[in-house]
Design an enzyme around this catalytic site. Structure first.
Site, mmCIF file in Angstrom:
data_model
loop_
_atom_site.group_PDB
_atom_site.id
_atom_site.type_symbol
_atom_site.label_atom_id
_atom_site.label_comp_id
_atom_site.label_asym_id
_atom_site.label_seq_id
_atom_site.Cartn_x
_atom_site.Cartn_y
_atom_site.Cartn_z
ATOM 1 N N ASP A 41 10.674 -4.632 45.010
ATOM 2 C CA ASP A 41 9.885 -3.915 44.011
ATOM 3 C C ASP A 41 10.861 -3.434 42.934
ATOM 4 O O ASP A 41 11.779 -2.665 43.224
ATOM 5 C CB ASP A 41 9.205 -2.726 44.704
ATOM 6 C CG ASP A 41 8.399 -1.872 43.745
ATOM 7 O OD1 ASP A 41 8.464 -2.081 42.519
ATOM 8 O OD2 ASP A 41 7.703 -0.967 44.251
ATOM 9 N N GLY B 148 -0.170 -5.578 38.201
ATOM 10 C CA GLY B 148 1.112 -6.229 38.499
ATOM 11 C C GLY B 148 2.310 -5.306 38.337
ATOM 12 O O GLY B 148 2.253 -4.119 38.658
ATOM 13 N N ASP C 111 3.611 -4.213 35.611
ATOM 14 C CA ASP C 111 3.317 -3.202 34.587
ATOM 15 C C ASP C 111 2.693 -1.959 35.244
ATOM 16 O O ASP C 111 3.141 -0.819 35.009
ATOM 17 C CB ASP C 111 2.348 -3.835 33.567
ATOM 18 C CG ASP C 111 2.187 -3.027 32.295
ATOM 19 O OD1 ASP C 111 3.001 -2.117 32.053
ATOM 20 O OD2 ASP C 111 1.247 -3.327 31.530
ATOM 21 N N SER D 58 5.507 -13.215 32.939
ATOM 22 C CA SER D 58 4.418 -14.175 32.685
ATOM 23 C C SER D 58 3.960 -14.982 33.894
ATOM 24 O O SER D 58 3.029 -15.777 33.782
ATOM 25 C CB SER D 58 4.766 -15.160 31.552
ATOM 26 O OG SER D 58 4.592 -14.559 30.286
ATOM 27 N N THR D 59 4.622 -14.812 35.051
ATOM 28 C CA THR D 59 4.272 -15.689 36.180
ATOM 29 C C THR D 59 3.147 -15.131 37.053
ATOM 30 O O THR D 59 2.801 -15.728 38.072
ATOM 31 C CB THR D 59 5.496 -15.971 37.082
ATOM 32 O OG1 THR D 59 5.903 -14.738 37.690
ATOM 33 C CG2 THR D 59 6.632 -16.567 36.290
ATOM 34 N N GLY D 60 2.571 -13.996 36.661
ATOM 35 C CA GLY D 60 1.444 -13.440 37.403
ATOM 36 C C GLY D 60 0.153 -13.716 36.662
ATOM 37 O O GLY D 60 -0.275 -14.865 36.502
ATOM 38 N N VAL D 61 -0.455 -12.659 36.171
ATOM 39 C CA VAL D 61 -1.732 -12.744 35.449
ATOM 40 C C VAL D 61 -1.662 -13.746 34.285
ATOM 41 O O VAL D 61 -2.643 -14.440 33.993
ATOM 42 C CB VAL D 61 -2.097 -11.340 34.903
ATOM 43 C CG1 VAL D 61 -3.287 -11.397 33.964
ATOM 44 C CG2 VAL D 61 -2.408 -10.398 36.050
ATOM 45 N N TYR D 62 -0.514 -13.864 33.628
ATOM 46 C CA TYR D 62 -0.400 -14.742 32.453
ATOM 47 C C TYR D 62 -0.239 -16.223 32.797
ATOM 48 O O TYR D 62 -0.230 -17.068 31.896
ATOM 49 C CB TYR D 62 0.729 -14.256 31.535
ATOM 50 C CG TYR D 62 0.341 -13.065 30.652
ATOM 51 C CD1 TYR D 62 -0.935 -12.502 30.707
ATOM 52 C CD2 TYR D 62 1.246 -12.515 29.762
ATOM 53 C CE1 TYR D 62 -1.285 -11.424 29.907
ATOM 54 C CE2 TYR D 62 0.888 -11.431 28.942
ATOM 55 C CZ TYR D 62 -0.374 -10.894 29.021
ATOM 56 O OH TYR D 62 -0.729 -9.835 28.219
HETATM 57 N N1 APR Z 1 8.293 -5.550 41.107
HETATM 58 C C1 APR Z 1 8.723 -6.755 40.687
HETATM 59 N N2 APR Z 1 7.889 -7.766 40.379
HETATM 60 C C2 APR Z 1 6.561 -7.541 40.518
HETATM 61 C C3 APR Z 1 6.025 -6.304 40.949
HETATM 62 C C4 APR Z 1 6.958 -5.289 41.250
HETATM 63 N N3 APR Z 1 6.580 -4.073 41.684
HETATM 64 N N4 APR Z 1 4.678 -6.413 40.981
HETATM 65 C C5 APR Z 1 4.370 -7.665 40.589
HETATM 66 N N5 APR Z 1 5.508 -8.356 40.323
HETATM 67 C C6 APR Z 1 5.680 -9.735 39.871
HETATM 68 C C7 APR Z 1 4.560 -10.709 40.165
HETATM 69 O O1 APR Z 1 4.663 -11.199 41.472
HETATM 70 C C8 APR Z 1 4.827 -11.813 39.141
HETATM 71 O O2 APR Z 1 5.740 -12.775 39.665
HETATM 72 O O3 APR Z 1 5.780 -9.753 38.467
HETATM 73 C C9 APR Z 1 5.520 -11.071 37.998
HETATM 74 C C10 APR Z 1 4.723 -10.996 36.721
HETATM 75 O O4 APR Z 1 3.349 -10.798 37.026
HETATM 76 P P1 APR Z 1 2.414 -9.786 36.221
HETATM 77 O O5 APR Z 1 2.810 -8.374 36.530
HETATM 78 O O6 APR Z 1 1.020 -10.204 36.451
HETATM 79 O O7 APR Z 1 2.862 -10.032 34.661
HETATM 80 P P2 APR Z 1 2.453 -11.214 33.634
HETATM 81 O O8 APR Z 1 2.112 -12.472 34.296
HETATM 82 O O9 APR Z 1 3.568 -11.203 32.619
HETATM 83 O O10 APR Z 1 1.126 -10.661 32.970
HETATM 84 C C11 APR Z 1 1.177 -9.560 32.104
HETATM 85 O O11 APR Z 1 -0.528 -8.392 33.294
HETATM 86 O O12 APR Z 1 -0.414 -6.319 34.294
HETATM 87 C C12 APR Z 1 -0.776 -7.004 33.163
HETATM 88 O O13 APR Z 1 -0.417 -5.385 31.424
HETATM 89 C C13 APR Z 1 0.054 -6.590 31.947
HETATM 90 O O14 APR Z 1 -1.499 -7.658 30.496
HETATM 91 C C14 APR Z 1 -0.216 -7.758 31.070
HETATM 92 C C15 APR Z 1 -0.187 -8.934 32.027
#
Ligand code: APR
Length: 186
Positions: free
Chosen positions: A16, A38, A40, A127-131
């Site tokens: 984390d 995520g 953020d 960008s590898t999560g929601v994006y």
């Molecule tokens: N620590 C480290 N990495 C994390 C954590 C954490 N506590 N929580 C999630 N992640 C990882 C996810 O597993 C993923 O690989 O962060 C990476 C990015 O995922 P997201 O947080 O979904 O970010 P992103 O894909 O850039 O999307 C951004 O999501 O939360 C919203 O406000 C944000 O609209 C923006 C969008």
């Protein structure tokens, strides 16, 4: 696992990012700097309302942050010197310059951190999560951008001695380790 490029250690680990105690943590934010889910959400929760308040000031001043750019706030309750909020690209199939924008996120965050004399910085996998950015390409892009920055900057002008990639999920850690093995191991 870690490698050394010039005098900078590049490390990869799983965890984390809010538990990382170095100088600057990079946040994967959105253009409005509204705390989301995520990483953020985790950073806003751990740092407390001070971070959102500072994001609102940035929003009022400059109308938000463009993809590829970065903005700085303090770290609220977290022990770090600050949070660098960058905005990754939303994946649209690869033909919309997504990789170039992602590389810019890593570079603009490094520039901001170095301008503040950062000795260390930690990145999530932007960008590898929601994006929805494909993970292997994101990893290649991130490492290439960071290594190029370190190699092309005069060491005397680079305050950094650690760039950490903190992966939340094991598959990302494995990708980074695989890719880092192509560089010189410490
Ligand atoms: N620590 C480290 N990495 C994390 C954590 C954490 N506590 N929580 C999630 N992640 C990882 C996810 O597993 C993923 O690989 O962060 C990476 C990015 O995922 P997201 O947080 O979904 O970010 P992103 O894909 O850039 O999307 C951004 O999501 O939360 C919203 O406000 C944000 O609209 C923006 C969008």
């Amino acid at each position: 696992m870690q490698v050394r490029i010039n005098d900078v250690v590049i490390s990869v680990n799983t965890g984390d990012i809010t538990a990382w105690a170095g100088d600057f943590i990079v946040n994967a934010s959105n253009s409005g700097l509204y705390g989301g889910g995520g990483v953020d959400g985790a950073i806003h929760r751990a740092g407390g309302p001070q971070i959102s308040a500072e994001c609102a000031v940035i929003r009022q001043k400059q109308g938000g942050v463009m993809p590829g750019q970065a903005a700085l706030t303090t770290a609220g309750r977290l022990p770090n010197l600050g949070i660098i909020h960058t905005v990754g690209p939303i994946w649209k199939g690869g033909g919309a310059g997504e990789a170039a924008t992602l590389a810019k996120c890593y570079i603009s965050s490094l520039e901001l951190a170095c301008a503040r004399g950062a000795r260390s910085i930690a990145y999530p996998n932007i960008s590898t999560g929601v994006y929805g950015f494909p993970r292997r390409l994101a990893c290649e892009t991130a490492l290439a951008a960071v290594v190029d920055y370190v190699q092309s900057t005069d060491p005397g002008k680079l305050p950094l001695n650690l760039i950490a990639f903190v992966c939340f999920e094991q598959d990302n850690t494995q990708l980074y380790e695989e890719m880092l093995r192509t560089y010189v191991t410490v």
